[in-house]
Design an enzyme around this catalytic site. Structure first.
Site, PDB file in Angstrom:
ATOM      1  N   CYS A   3     -10.146  11.169  -9.655  1.00  0.00           N
ATOM      2  CA  CYS A   3     -10.233   9.985 -10.516  1.00  0.00           C
ATOM      3  C   CYS A   3     -10.982   8.926  -9.709  1.00  0.00           C
ATOM      4  O   CYS A   3     -11.631   9.260  -8.717  1.00  0.00           O
ATOM      5  CB  CYS A   3      -8.852   9.530 -10.990  1.00  0.00           C
ATOM      6  SG  CYS A   3      -7.693   9.065  -9.699  1.00  0.00           S
ATOM      7  N   GLY A   4     -10.894   7.680 -10.114  1.00  0.00           N
ATOM      8  CA  GLY A   4     -11.659   6.656  -9.400  1.00  0.00           C
ATOM      9  C   GLY A   4     -11.270   6.575  -7.938  1.00  0.00           C
ATOM     10  O   GLY A   4     -12.117   6.584  -7.046  1.00  0.00           O
ATOM     11  N   THR A   5      -9.977   6.489  -7.703  1.00  0.00           N
ATOM     12  CA  THR A   5      -9.469   6.395  -6.325  1.00  0.00           C
ATOM     13  C   THR A   5      -8.798   7.670  -5.829  1.00  0.00           C
ATOM     14  O   THR A   5      -8.563   7.813  -4.621  1.00  0.00           O
ATOM     15  CB  THR A   5      -8.401   5.287  -6.245  1.00  0.00           C
ATOM     16  OG1 THR A   5      -7.351   5.626  -7.170  1.00  0.00           O
ATOM     17  CG2 THR A   5      -8.976   3.926  -6.585  1.00  0.00           C
ATOM     18  N   GLY A   6      -8.398   8.543  -6.736  1.00  0.00           N
ATOM     19  CA  GLY A   6      -7.584   9.708  -6.385  1.00  0.00           C
ATOM     20  C   GLY A   6      -6.095   9.396  -6.439  1.00  0.00           C
ATOM     21  O   GLY A   6      -5.263  10.300  -6.405  1.00  0.00           O
ATOM     22  N   ILE A   7      -5.767   8.107  -6.538  1.00  0.00           N
ATOM     23  CA  ILE A   7      -4.350   7.711  -6.487  1.00  0.00           C
ATOM     24  C   ILE A   7      -3.610   8.110  -7.756  1.00  0.00           C
ATOM     25  O   ILE A   7      -2.539   8.723  -7.710  1.00  0.00           O
ATOM     26  CB  ILE A   7      -4.223   6.189  -6.232  1.00  0.00           C
ATOM     27  CG1 ILE A   7      -4.784   5.823  -4.860  1.00  0.00           C
ATOM     28  CG2 ILE A   7      -2.758   5.758  -6.324  1.00  0.00           C
ATOM     29  CD1 ILE A   7      -4.893   4.309  -4.617  1.00  0.00           C
ATOM     30  N   GLY A   8      -4.170   7.756  -8.898  1.00  0.00           N
ATOM     31  CA  GLY A   8      -3.509   8.081 -10.163  1.00  0.00           C
ATOM     32  C   GLY A   8      -3.313   9.580 -10.313  1.00  0.00           C
ATOM     33  O   GLY A   8      -2.224  10.040 -10.716  1.00  0.00           O
ATOM     34  N   ASP A  55     -10.873  12.436 -14.422  1.00  0.00           N
ATOM     35  CA  ASP A  55     -11.027  11.477 -15.525  1.00  0.00           C
ATOM     36  C   ASP A  55     -12.466  10.943 -15.442  1.00  0.00           C
ATOM     37  O   ASP A  55     -13.295  11.471 -14.684  1.00  0.00           O
ATOM     38  CB  ASP A  55      -9.946  10.381 -15.480  1.00  0.00           C
ATOM     39  CG  ASP A  55     -10.160   9.376 -14.350  1.00  0.00           C
ATOM     40  OD1 ASP A  55     -11.068   9.581 -13.503  1.00  0.00           O
ATOM     41  OD2 ASP A  55      -9.413   8.380 -14.297  1.00  0.00           O
ATOM     42  N   ASN A  71       1.436  20.551   5.241  1.00  0.00           N
ATOM     43  CA  ASN A  71       2.080  20.254   3.955  1.00  0.00           C
ATOM     44  C   ASN A  71       1.896  21.353   2.914  1.00  0.00           C
ATOM     45  O   ASN A  71       2.438  21.242   1.810  1.00  0.00           O
ATOM     46  CB  ASN A  71       1.557  18.933   3.376  1.00  0.00           C
ATOM     47  CG  ASN A  71       1.545  17.807   4.394  1.00  0.00           C
ATOM     48  OD1 ASN A  71       0.495  17.256   4.719  1.00  0.00           O
ATOM     49  ND2 ASN A  71       2.701  17.468   4.937  1.00  0.00           N
TER      50      ASN A  71
END
Ligand code: RB5
Length: 148
Positions: free
Chosen positions: A65-70, A8, A99
């Site tokens: 993204c900004g944090t990678g979290i979304g 994003d 994983n």
């Protein structure tokens, strides 16, 4: 390696830098956007990329993204996606080894370029160990099935 990359606006600049780096290394890179720093919604980029990776069109995906979290939350809603948010090389290595992560998520506002490129390298070069980890991945797959 065939690699899908997407971001994003919060990850746009880092995406461009990582894509250039991967292309210079000889990888086949497909850019799923976004194509400008204008504000967009990260699930619109996470979903198509995750679907393409799960469909086998790409060996790995990278979402920023900004944090990678979304991006990680959204990508992991796609059945078969194992998206790992990594902030260091150890996490990147273990996300592959234990994983069998197929998508790497990064925070464009969290990481410097040097560390981000190192994390990408480790993610691409680490292999799944299999063995007892395969049983655990099977249990994750069962959760996907449960969700319908
Ligand atoms: C966008 O401002 C920001 O929320 C997004 O890039 C991401 O960090 C979300 O998890």
């Amino acid at each position: 390696m065939r690699i899908a990359i997407g971001a994003d606006h919060g990850g746009y600049e880092l995406k461009q830098q990582i894509a250039d780096f991967l292309i210079a290394q000889g990888h086949q890179v497909q850019d799923f956007g976004t194509h400008s720093p204008e504000s967009v919604d990260y699930p619109d980029f996470a979903a198509p990329l995750a679907r393409a990776v799960v469909a086998g069109e790409f060996e790995r995906g990278i979402l920023i993204c900004g944090t990678g979290i979304g991006m990680s939350i959204a990508a992991n809603k796609v059945r078969g996606a194992r998206a790992a948010l990594c902030t260091d090389c150890y996490m990147a290595h273990m996300s592959r080894q234990d994983n069998d992560a197929n998508i790497l998520c990064l925070g464009g506002r969290v990481l410097g370029l040097g560390l981000a490129l190192d994390i990408v390298q480790v993610f691409l070069n680490s292999e799944f160990l299999g063995g007892h980890h395969t049983r655990r991945i099977g249990k994750i797959r069962a959760l996907d099935e449960e969700r319908g």
